[in-house]
Design a protein around this motif. Structure first.
Motif, PDB file in Angstrom:
ATOM      1  N   HIS A   4     -51.682   3.898  27.721  1.00 49.28           N
ATOM      2  CA  HIS A   4     -52.961   2.996  27.316  1.00 49.28           C
ATOM      3  C   HIS A   4     -53.443   3.240  25.975  1.00 49.28           C
ATOM      4  O   HIS A   4     -53.093   4.150  25.377  1.00 49.28           O
ATOM      5  CB  HIS A   4     -53.998   2.909  28.564  1.00 49.28           C
ATOM      6  CG  HIS A   4     -53.641   2.688  29.754  1.00 49.28           C
ATOM      7  ND1 HIS A   4     -53.349   1.312  30.262  1.00 49.28           N
ATOM      8  CD2 HIS A   4     -53.335   3.424  30.731  1.00 49.28           C
ATOM      9  CE1 HIS A   4     -52.933   1.478  31.579  1.00 49.28           C
ATOM     10  NE2 HIS A   4     -52.825   2.916  31.804  1.00 49.28           N
ATOM     11  N   SER A   5     -54.359   2.357  25.263  1.00 49.07           N
ATOM     12  CA  SER A   5     -54.998   2.836  24.141  1.00 49.07           C
ATOM     13  C   SER A   5     -56.509   2.965  24.384  1.00 49.07           C
ATOM     14  O   SER A   5     -56.960   2.124  25.498  1.00 49.07           O
ATOM     15  CB  SER A   5     -54.557   1.937  23.253  1.00 49.07           C
ATOM     16  OG  SER A   5     -55.410   0.708  23.379  1.00 49.07           O
ATOM     17  N   MET A 132     -48.886  -1.751  20.323  1.00 48.10           N
ATOM     18  CA  MET A 132     -47.728  -0.982  19.778  1.00 48.10           C
ATOM     19  C   MET A 132     -48.097   0.523  20.156  1.00 48.10           C
ATOM     20  O   MET A 132     -47.371   1.122  20.356  1.00 48.10           O
ATOM     21  CB  MET A 132     -47.907  -0.910  18.282  1.00 48.10           C
ATOM     22  CG  MET A 132     -47.517  -2.023  17.610  1.00 48.10           C
ATOM     23  SD  MET A 132     -47.562  -1.920  15.665  1.00 48.10           S
ATOM     24  CE  MET A 132     -46.237  -0.978  15.354  1.00 48.10           C
ATOM     25  N   ILE A 133     -49.213   0.835  20.446  1.00 49.34           N
ATOM     26  CA  ILE A 133     -49.650   2.073  21.293  1.00 49.34           C
ATOM     27  C   ILE A 133     -49.004   2.085  22.680  1.00 49.34           C
ATOM     28  O   ILE A 133     -48.187   2.944  23.240  1.00 49.34           O
ATOM     29  CB  ILE A 133     -51.211   2.376  21.453  1.00 49.34           C
ATOM     30  CG1 ILE A 133     -51.424   2.627  20.059  1.00 49.34           C
ATOM     31  CG2 ILE A 133     -51.364   3.527  22.316  1.00 49.34           C
ATOM     32  CD1 ILE A 133     -53.205   2.914  19.759  1.00 49.34           C
ATOM     33  N   ARG A 134     -49.365   1.040  23.611  1.00 47.82           N
ATOM     34  CA  ARG A 134     -48.752   0.836  24.924  1.00 47.82           C
ATOM     35  C   ARG A 134     -47.205   0.989  24.893  1.00 47.82           C
ATOM     36  O   ARG A 134     -46.623   1.382  26.090  1.00 47.82           O
ATOM     37  CB  ARG A 134     -49.158  -0.265  25.535  1.00 47.82           C
ATOM     38  CG  ARG A 134     -50.866  -0.110  25.920  1.00 47.82           C
ATOM     39  CD  ARG A 134     -51.413  -1.390  26.676  1.00 47.82           C
ATOM     40  NE  ARG A 134     -51.330  -2.526  26.078  1.00 47.82           N
ATOM     41  CZ  ARG A 134     -50.198  -3.811  26.483  1.00 47.82           C
ATOM     42  NH1 ARG A 134     -49.451  -3.346  27.355  1.00 47.82           N
ATOM     43  NH2 ARG A 134     -50.418  -4.655  25.786  1.00 47.82           N
ATOM     44  N   GLN A 174     -56.424   5.422  20.051  1.00 43.96           N
ATOM     45  CA  GLN A 174     -55.445   6.696  20.407  1.00 43.96           C
ATOM     46  C   GLN A 174     -54.772   6.554  21.822  1.00 43.96           C
ATOM     47  O   GLN A 174     -55.296   5.851  22.720  1.00 43.96           O
ATOM     48  CB  GLN A 174     -55.942   8.040  20.204  1.00 43.96           C
ATOM     49  CG  GLN A 174     -55.039   9.199  20.401  1.00 43.96           C
ATOM     50  CD  GLN A 174     -56.010  10.600  20.198  1.00 43.96           C
ATOM     51  OE1 GLN A 174     -56.609  10.764  20.924  1.00 43.96           O
ATOM     52  NE2 GLN A 174     -55.790  10.952  18.974  1.00 43.96           N
ATOM     53  N   VAL A 175     -53.552   6.941  21.875  1.00 43.68           N
ATOM     54  CA  VAL A 175     -52.978   6.823  23.300  1.00 43.68           C
ATOM     55  C   VAL A 175     -53.840   7.581  24.339  1.00 43.68           C
ATOM     56  O   VAL A 175     -54.432   8.592  23.923  1.00 43.68           O
ATOM     57  CB  VAL A 175     -51.693   7.232  23.112  1.00 43.68           C
ATOM     58  CG1 VAL A 175     -51.533   8.918  23.043  1.00 43.68           C
ATOM     59  CG2 VAL A 175     -50.943   7.074  24.563  1.00 43.68           C
ATOM     60  N   SER A 176     -53.918   6.770  25.356  1.00 40.44           N
ATOM     61  CA  SER A 176     -54.735   7.445  26.555  1.00 40.44           C
ATOM     62  C   SER A 176     -54.209   7.237  27.737  1.00 40.44           C
ATOM     63  O   SER A 176     -53.636   6.141  28.097  1.00 40.44           O
ATOM     64  CB  SER A 176     -55.937   6.581  26.295  1.00 40.44           C
ATOM     65  OG  SER A 176     -56.834   6.782  27.516  1.00 40.44           O
ATOM     66  N   GLU A 177     -54.433   8.093  28.860  1.00 39.91           N
ATOM     67  CA  GLU A 177     -53.834   8.167  30.172  1.00 39.91           C
ATOM     68  C   GLU A 177     -54.715   6.976  30.899  1.00 39.91           C
ATOM     69  O   GLU A 177     -54.095   6.333  31.808  1.00 39.91           O
ATOM     70  CB  GLU A 177     -53.970   9.305  30.892  1.00 39.91           C
ATOM     71  CG  GLU A 177     -52.897  10.397  30.337  1.00 39.91           C
ATOM     72  CD  GLU A 177     -52.862  11.642  30.992  1.00 39.91           C
ATOM     73  OE1 GLU A 177     -53.676  11.763  32.049  1.00 39.91           O
ATOM     74  OE2 GLU A 177     -51.913  12.501  30.783  1.00 39.91           O
TER      75      GLU A 177
END
Length: 325
Positions: A4-5, A132-134, A174-177
């Motif tokens: 996730h973002s 794009m992050i996902r 930022q990429v995130s859990e």
């Protein structure tokens, strides 16, 4: 595990020169254009706007906003993988303003490009960055909205020249859990391009067509209220989100009457609508990130709040992004 973002930092920049309604009406009166400070405030909710000085460019404003967002996120520019800059008023035809920001930041690792969806530009850009992050293509993204609309105004047209201002806003993702961006919806209707446009272009070294912004105010008002309300409802349904879970709405800051009309349509208390149009006018693609940063910086929007970001503009384009801060 799905990626996730999340938005970790926001930033903004307003040009040094703040222009009050009275100063603007005095300037217009000298040109023979009749209006009043009271008329502007009553019709739009705008009290002032900021105009860029000669040394303030789209690139410099965007860079300043981006630096703030990075600083608040505690991230170095070298870590940025992606820069998307939403604008309708770039410093030049090409290269992109985003590439200028990349150079100014020293973000050598980042891909960089502009996106053009006028006042919807930031929510369009945010949606692209989230995708794009996902997908795993990038981990760290800067999304910026930056405009110098004062250089696109016809100062003989009081229906438009009193509305717009300059500025920049940015968000670092930022990429995130855990999901930060909960859902996105983008729409467009090209048949309505005529109600808000600037159709001039450069051809063989000269400007062809009308180089100024033109707007059918009543048509834009009607469409904006209709599509923003429908977009919010559609997005909430798609992600199984209830209106009473929403903490704040951060809409495009075009006109306070539009903001209040959308709030009524969604049965949302005005206390939960972020309104900053009085401070900086309509800054097109910069208005949503500017309003978001002002609300975050003031402590109004806090970590964990559910926030709906909405843009609507020429194209005709509109969109909604639901985020958990």
């Amino acid at each position: 595990m799905p990626q996730h973002s999340a938005i970790l930092g926001t930033g903004s920049y307003l040009p040094r020169r703040a222009v009050s309604n009275q100063e603007l009406t005095d300037f217009l009166a000298a040109k023979g254009v009749e209006t009043s400070a009271e008329w502007i405030q009553t019709r739009t909710g705008i009290l002032q706007r900021h105009f860029a000085e000669g040394d303030e460019t789209n690139t410099s404003m965007a860079t300043a906003a981006a630096k703030q967002a990075l600083a608040k996120a505690g991230v170095d520019a070298q870590s940025v993988d992606l820069i998307i800059l939403a604008t309708s008023t770039p410093d030049q035809i090409f290269p992109s303003t985003a590439c200028g920001v990349q150079a100014a930041l020293g973000a050598q690792r980042a891909m960089a490009f502009d996106i053009q969806a006028v006042c919807s530009g930031f929510v369009y850009a945010l949606t692209v960055a989230d995708s794009m992050i996902r997908s795993g293509q990038v981990r760290n993204a800067l999304v910026i909205g930056s405009e110098v609309f004062s250089r696109l105004m016809d100062w003989m047209d009081r229906t438009t020249c009193v509305l717009f201002g300059d500025g920049a806003g940015a968000a670092f993702l930022q990429v995130s859990e855990e999901p930060g961006v909960l859902g996105c919806e983008l729409k467009a209707d090209g048949t309505l391009g005529c109600i808000l446009n600037a159709d001039g272009r450069i051809e063989n070294g000269r400007i062809v067509g009308d180089p100024f912004l033109r707007m059918d105010g009543q048509a834009v008002f009607k469409q904006a209220v209709s599509v923003l309300g429908s977009s919010a409802i559609s997005l909430f349904e798609s992600v199984d989100f209830q209106l009473d879970q929403l903490d704040f709405l951060v809409p495009h800051q075009a006109n306070v009457r539009i903001l209040h009309a959308v709030a009524r349509k969604l049965k949302l208390p005005e206390s939960r609508v972020v309104v900053t149009v009085g401070q900086h006018g309509n800054t097109s693609a910069a208005s949503v990130p500017l309003a978001l940063d002002l609300a975050v910086s003031s402590g109004l929007i806090k970590k964990g709040h559910n926030v709906l970001l909405q843009g609507v503009g020429g194209g005709f384009t509109w969109g909604s992004v639901l985020v958990r801060m």
